[in-house]
Design an enzyme around this catalytic site. Structure first.
Site, short mmCIF file in Angstrom:
data_model
loop_
_atom_site.label_atom_id
_atom_site.label_comp_id
_atom_site.label_asym_id
_atom_site.label_seq_id
_atom_site.Cartn_x
_atom_site.Cartn_y
_atom_site.Cartn_z
N GLY A 1 -12.98 -14.25 6.49
CA GLY A 1 -13.21 -12.81 6.51
C GLY A 1 -13.36 -12.19 5.13
O GLY A 1 -14.24 -11.35 4.91
N ALA A 2 -12.51 -12.58 4.19
CA ALA A 2 -12.58 -12.01 2.83
C ALA A 2 -13.88 -12.42 2.15
O ALA A 2 -14.54 -11.61 1.49
CB ALA A 2 -11.39 -12.46 2.00
N GLU B 1 -20.34 -26.84 6.81
CA GLU B 1 -21.04 -26.21 7.93
C GLU B 1 -20.66 -24.73 8.06
O GLU B 1 -21.51 -23.87 8.31
CB GLU B 1 -20.72 -26.95 9.24
N SER C 1 0.80 -1.23 0.00
CA SER C 1 0.00 0.00 0.00
C SER C 1 0.84 1.28 0.00
O SER C 1 0.50 2.23 -0.72
CB SER C 1 -0.96 0.01 1.20
N ALA D 1 -14.99 -19.29 3.31
CA ALA D 1 -16.02 -18.75 4.20
C ALA D 1 -15.41 -17.92 5.33
O ALA D 1 -16.01 -17.76 6.39
CB ALA D 1 -16.86 -19.90 4.77
N LYS E 1 -8.38 -6.15 12.09
CA LYS E 1 -9.60 -5.68 11.41
C LYS E 1 -10.87 -5.75 12.26
O LYS E 1 -11.81 -4.99 12.03
CB LYS E 1 -9.82 -6.47 10.12
#
Length: 283
Positions: free
Chosen positions: A132-133, A157, A21, A130, A70
């Protein structure tokens, strides 16, 4: 030149030295002649509360948050944007004189990357993973008008828990799958496939991709959010199938551009971010 008048923004993470970044943002500040500087801050787990208080006191204008901060950062904000609230994670913070507000630009970055080649409105989309992203991207897809979203995960699940969360906030059809024959069947009429898992990420480039060419069709858009290496195993399989590829660099660029806009009110040139990013990745 950095002076006492220079506005400071940056990224907090642990680790943070690998972040791409700083060069992207600093190049855009220079191009737009903005007196800003983007700095990496190595903030170890357990030190975030003090770091956020310090940022407030020092007059820092904006921050990006990466692993592992985050979710915890939400505890130290005055306001959380509605999308970030749904996702349950913040990757961008904006400081004003009397307010600290959190946003999540990951989902926006993914949607804009895909929409370079295809609108997601009313489309059938499968997300692999499944975590965080996947959560950030799936919520943004629903808010952007996707027609159907399916979450596919090795642990079915876990996929179903995320699907249930999504169904609570949207009338759009959301389902869950395992990584088996059911996925192969659903891919036959899927418009967009998004991989949010780290499968194939450096230094594990030789990992077997979760979806192979024989499961794809030529009209499928295949987006892998992994950007190192630039050409993942999944994207090589997409090539074999003649499918449409969207590399992970695109999401990284667009989520960064959205953070830039939140802090400055200005939108940087896509080419500026892309040129610098590709130069860094090819070193």
């Amino acid at each position: 030149m950095i002076t006492g008048k220079t506005t400071v923004v940056g990224i907090m993470g642990d680790p943070v030295e690998h972040s791409l970044s700083p060069p992207m943002h600093n190049a855009a500040f220079q191009e737009l002649k903005l007196d800003y500087v983007y700095v990496p801050f190595h903030v170890k787990r357990g030190n975030l509360a003090l770091a956020m208080e310090g940022a407030r006191k020092m007059g820092i204008k904006g921050l990006n948050l990466t692993i592992p901060h985050k979710i915890e950062v939400i505890n130290y904000l005055d306001e959380v944007d509605e999308v970030a609230k749904l996702i349950g994670a913040v990757n961008t913070v904006n400081f004003t004189d009397d307010l600290v507000t959190g946003y999540n630009t990951d989902g926006i970055g993914a949607v804009k990357a895909i929409e370079e080649v295809r609108s997601i409105k009313n489309k059938k989309i499968i997300i692999i993973g499944a975590g965080g992203a996947a959560r950030a991207i799936s919520f943004q897809l629903l808010l952007s008008g996707a027609g159907e979203v399916l979450i596919a995960n090795r642990t079915r699940e876990k996929a179903c828990i995320l699907a249930d969360n999504l169904n609570e906030i949207s009338a759009t059809s959301v389902g869950c799958l395992g990584l088996d024959d059911e996925l192969t069947l659903e891919l036959e009429d899927t418009d967009v496939l998004i991989n949010t898992t780290p499968i194939g990420m450096h230094p594990h480039e030789d990992d077997e991709p979760l979806v192979t060419a024989d499961m794809m069709h030529p009209d499928l858009v295949v987006n892998d959010i992994v950007y190192n290496p630039l050409e993942t195993g999944l994207l090589r399989e997409a090539d074999k199938a003649g499918a449409i590829k969207v590399p992970g660099t695109k999401m990284l660029i667009y989520q960064g551009m959205e953070a830039f806009r939140i802090w400055t009110g200005k939108t940087p040139q896509l080419e500026t971010f892309e040129t610098v990013l590709m130069k860094e990745l090819n070193r």
